[in-house]
Design an enzyme around this catalytic site. Structure first.
Site, PDB file in Angstrom:
ATOM      1  N   ASP A 156      -0.409   4.437  -8.556  1.00  0.00           N
ATOM      2  CA  ASP A 156       0.392   4.702  -7.366  1.00  0.00           C
ATOM      3  C   ASP A 156       1.632   5.487  -7.776  1.00  0.00           C
ATOM      4  O   ASP A 156       2.518   4.952  -8.448  1.00  0.00           O
ATOM      5  CB  ASP A 156       0.784   3.385  -6.704  1.00  0.00           C
ATOM      6  CG  ASP A 156       1.547   3.571  -5.400  1.00  0.00           C
ATOM      7  OD1 ASP A 156       1.779   4.727  -4.999  1.00  0.00           O
ATOM      8  OD2 ASP A 156       1.910   2.553  -4.784  1.00  0.00           O
ATOM      9  N   CYS A 195       3.774   9.063   0.173  1.00  0.00           N
ATOM     10  CA  CYS A 195       2.617   8.491  -0.516  1.00  0.00           C
ATOM     11  C   CYS A 195       1.313   9.212  -0.251  1.00  0.00           C
ATOM     12  O   CYS A 195       0.520   9.431  -1.174  1.00  0.00           O
ATOM     13  CB  CYS A 195       2.478   7.011  -0.182  1.00  0.00           C
ATOM     14  SG  CYS A 195       2.037   6.664   1.550  1.00  0.00           S
ATOM     15  N   HIS A 236       0.493   2.932   3.690  1.00  0.00           N
ATOM     16  CA  HIS A 236       0.655   3.330   2.301  1.00  0.00           C
ATOM     17  C   HIS A 236      -0.688   3.613   1.661  1.00  0.00           C
ATOM     18  O   HIS A 236      -1.667   2.897   1.912  1.00  0.00           O
ATOM     19  CB  HIS A 236       1.377   2.232   1.513  1.00  0.00           C
ATOM     20  CG  HIS A 236       1.656   2.607   0.087  1.00  0.00           C
ATOM     21  ND1 HIS A 236       2.442   3.673  -0.258  1.00  0.00           N
ATOM     22  CD2 HIS A 236       1.227   2.072  -1.087  1.00  0.00           C
ATOM     23  CE1 HIS A 236       2.503   3.784  -1.577  1.00  0.00           C
ATOM     24  NE2 HIS A 236       1.763   2.825  -2.093  1.00  0.00           N
TER      25      HIS A 236
END
Length: 290
Positions: A138, A84, A123
């Protein structure tokens, strides 16, 4: 908590060192270079279809670098993916270069976490402004990365090219949920507080060095296509068909894992001598004890 609808303290576009031409070639984008919702949707979909989520660097003990030159070299020029912090940081540079207003956010993962257990922040996601609207973007949550931007609007079911998503409020935080097999599953919780590169470098370092970190003990790879999602957890390769059934296959050899990584996840594997031995370790760990 700041309201999702607040337009105060809007982030400003920033100059980025991203090579847009190279990035667009990498993901196969040939559309307009304007900060519109249409552009944002196209980039998010193509990014998740092309640049696989993967954690080979932490698994192999290789550094995870978040400066723009390293991100481009790894994910744009040499055919790798990332997790991420890499994925969303790369995309943030692209979006800023196109004129989008982008802020980095941080979340605590809820997916597959027992009720009541609190995980460290681990994250990264993005808050992207398009006109007067605010979206979550995302491309780095692995097997359930949203393939389209989510409007920062509570309790509204939002369609994406794959699963429906929604945002709910819980204990003064926002929670992203995905509808999986007719059940709403929580992915992560976060606030609208902006985080900066040094924050993510600390979070990423922790995931790469903590002996109990999932990312240094397991292989996790994911990629979406127009009609399915692919996932690999250690030796278990899964295909989730959009609106249909899922198929699983156990990979029993290093050659099989390499083939799936290269042919399904479109990865150029790192040229390191330890790769095969690490993959073999995963196979040995998955083998039943006689």
């Amino acid at each position: 908590m700041q309201s999702p609808f607040s337009q105060e303290n809007k982030p400003e576009p920033a100059v980025s060192g991203i090579d847009l031409d190279a990035y667009f070639r990498r993901i196969g984008y040939a559309g307009e270079r304007t900060p519109t919702l249409e552009t944002l949707r196209a980039l998010q979909r193509l990014h998740t279809e092309t640049i696989a989520f993967e954690n080979l660097n932490p698994l192999l003990g290789l550094p995870v670098l978040l400066d723009i030159d390293s991100l481009q070299q790894k994910m744009v020029h040499t055919g790798r993916g990332g997790y991420c912090f890499e994925q969303n940081h790369l995309l943030s540079h692209v979006l800023k270069a196109l004129g989008f207003r982008v802020r980095g956010l941080a979340a605590r993962v809820l997916w597959n976490v027992p009720e009541g257990e609190v995980k460290a922040i681990s994250h990264k996601l993005l808050n992207v402004e398009v006109g007067d609207d605010s979206f979550l973007v995302d491309v780095g949550f692995g097997g359930l990365s949203p393939t389209g931007p989510l409007l920062l609007e509570l309790d509204t079911v939002q369609t994406t090219p794959h699963e429906p998503f929604r945002l709910i409020e819980s204990s003064e935080e926002l929670v992203v949920q995905a509808q999986v097999k007719d059940e709403w599953k929580s992915l992560y919780r976060f606030t609208l507080r902006e985080h900066l590169l040094p924050d993510y470098e600390v979070f990423s370092w922790y995931l790469c060095t903590n002996p109990n970190s999932y990312f240094i003990n397991n292989l996790a790879v994911a990629r979406s296509t127009a009609d399915r999602r692919y996932g690999l957890r250690n030796t278990v390769f899964t295909t989730h068909h959009l609106g249909g059934e899922s198929e699983q296959r156990d990979l029993a050899s290093v050659a099989e894992i390499r083939s799936v990584l290269e042919e399904v996840f479109l990865l150029t594997l790192p040229d390191v001598t330890t790769l095969d031995s690490v993959l073999q370790r995963l196979i040995d760990q998955a083998a039943p004890i006689s």
